[in-house]
Write an enzyme that holds these catalytic residues in place. Structure first.
Site, PDB file in Angstrom:
ATOM      1  N   LYS A  85       0.602  -1.521   0.488  1.00 51.74           N
ATOM      2  CA  LYS A  85       0.342  -0.042   0.557  1.00 51.74           C
ATOM      3  C   LYS A  85       0.901   1.058   0.299  1.00 51.74           C
ATOM      4  CE  LYS A  85      -3.731   2.730   0.270  1.00 51.74           C
ATOM      5  NZ  LYS A  85      -4.425   2.679   1.324  1.00 51.74           N
ATOM      6  N   ILE A  86       2.322   1.378   0.415  1.00 53.08           N
ATOM      7  CA  ILE A  86       2.880   2.404   0.687  1.00 53.08           C
ATOM      8  C   ILE A  86       3.264   2.556  -0.928  1.00 53.08           C
ATOM      9  CG2 ILE A  86       4.619   2.648   2.062  1.00 53.08           C
ATOM     10  CD1 ILE A  86       4.386   1.714   4.764  1.00 53.08           C
TER      11      ILE A  86
END
Length: 322
Positions: A180-181
């Site tokens: 997600k980052i």
């Protein structure tokens, strides 16, 4: 709770957190016929789910007997509170759900700590952060990335299919948080690039809506460039993701890159431009204000074009670019 004998079609599901994202995601489960009970700190925000067949409870403890409990809260501290705080989901080690699926955007450190707390109590923990916002959810276009015990993922996979268009399993532990980052690093880089080329062509005499229509219909267009086009064309910066949140993810991403010895030169430069957007003080607006900063650096004054633009999620709109 032993999940091995649970019929996937008859799972009792709990939901914690019915903000703008959470209520839209929970609604999709309820409308699919899932046996759903929801809790939110402000009960009124969960009440609309009753119209779709869900129940609403007054205490988190009422969800401890669920097969699966989803969490969708605002920050790491909130996740810690709803799981381990007074009256939290895991506060009674002898009375806990089978699986916790956390869809919140929280730090890897918090995710690890919550995973360990779940494992100590015999609860499977899945990290399942999402890509999208409320409008994306309602359009059925949400994407999820999931990590944790594979059997737990397979148990809830059919539920995830109701929530979004895709759920990708990426392995054990908290690898979903890194994914997600990385996703949000690209979010910032693409938006900055989109701002630069849009300002370039406008200063050369081309309207933003004409350029972005061409871009979105070309091989370089994407669901994201189309989705952000109304904001760029009409300068409606109603927040979907703020500069402060994007800066946080760039900090996390660059820290992860240092830890893994991976150079991220383009992301590092974009991080400085995101910081510049924070420095303007416009931290309650959408991070699409990167377009304004690029225009100012180019000596260009932007004005809304007031053109209905298709965002790819529904009817073309001037009013709602999110």
């Amino acid at each position: 709770m032993d999940m091995t004998t649970a019929d996937p079609s008859d799972l009792r599901v709990g939901w914690i957190g019915t903000g703008r994202m959470g209520v839209a995601m929970a609604e999709r489960l309820a409308r699919a016929g899932v046996r759903l009970t929801a809790w939110n700190r402000t009960i009124a925000k969960a009440e609309p789910l009753k119209d779709h067949g869900a129940d609403v409870c007054g205490a988190i403890a009422d969800l401890r007997d669920r097969h699966v409990v989803f969490t969708m809260v605002s920050a790491s501290a909130d996740l810690e509170h709803v799981l381990l705080g007074d009256g939290g989901l895991l506060a009674d080690p002898g009375h806990v759900p089978g699986i916790v699926v956390d869809c919140s955007t929280v730090s890897t450190e918090t995710s690890v700590a919550m995973r360990e707390a779940c494992e100590e109590r015999g609860v499977s923990f899945l990290a399942a952060p999402v890509s999208g916002n409320g409008k994306v959810v309602r359009a059925g276009q949400l994407s999820l990335v999931v990590s944790g015990p594979r059997p737990a993922y397979e148990t809830v996979a059919h539920l995830l299919e109701h929530i979004g268009k895709s759920a990708t399993y990426v392995g054990e532990g908290d690898t979903a948080r890194l994914v997600k980052i990385a996703h949000n690093l690209m979010l910032g880089v693409v938006t900055q690039t989109m701002a630069e080329i849009t300002v370039l062509v406008e200063k050369g005499g081309v309207s933003r809506h004409a350029f972005l229509e061409f871009l979105n219909n070309s091989v370089m267009g994407s669901a994201f460039t189309r989705y952000k086009s109304p904001a760029f064309v009409n300068l409606d910066y109603s927040p979907t993701f703020t500069p402060l949140l994007l800066r946080k993810d760039f900090d996390l991403g660059l820290a992860a890159a240092r830890g893994l010895d991976v150079p991220l030169p383009v992301a590092a430069l974009t991080a400085q431009l995101v910081q510049a957007s924070v420095g303007t003080g416009r931290v309650e607006e959408d991070f699409s204000i990167l377009l304004d900063l690029q225009a100012a650096a180019s000596g260009l004054e932007l004005k809304p074009e007031n053109v209905a633009v298709d965002d790819g999620l529904g009817p073309a709109s001037v009013e709602d670019p999110s």
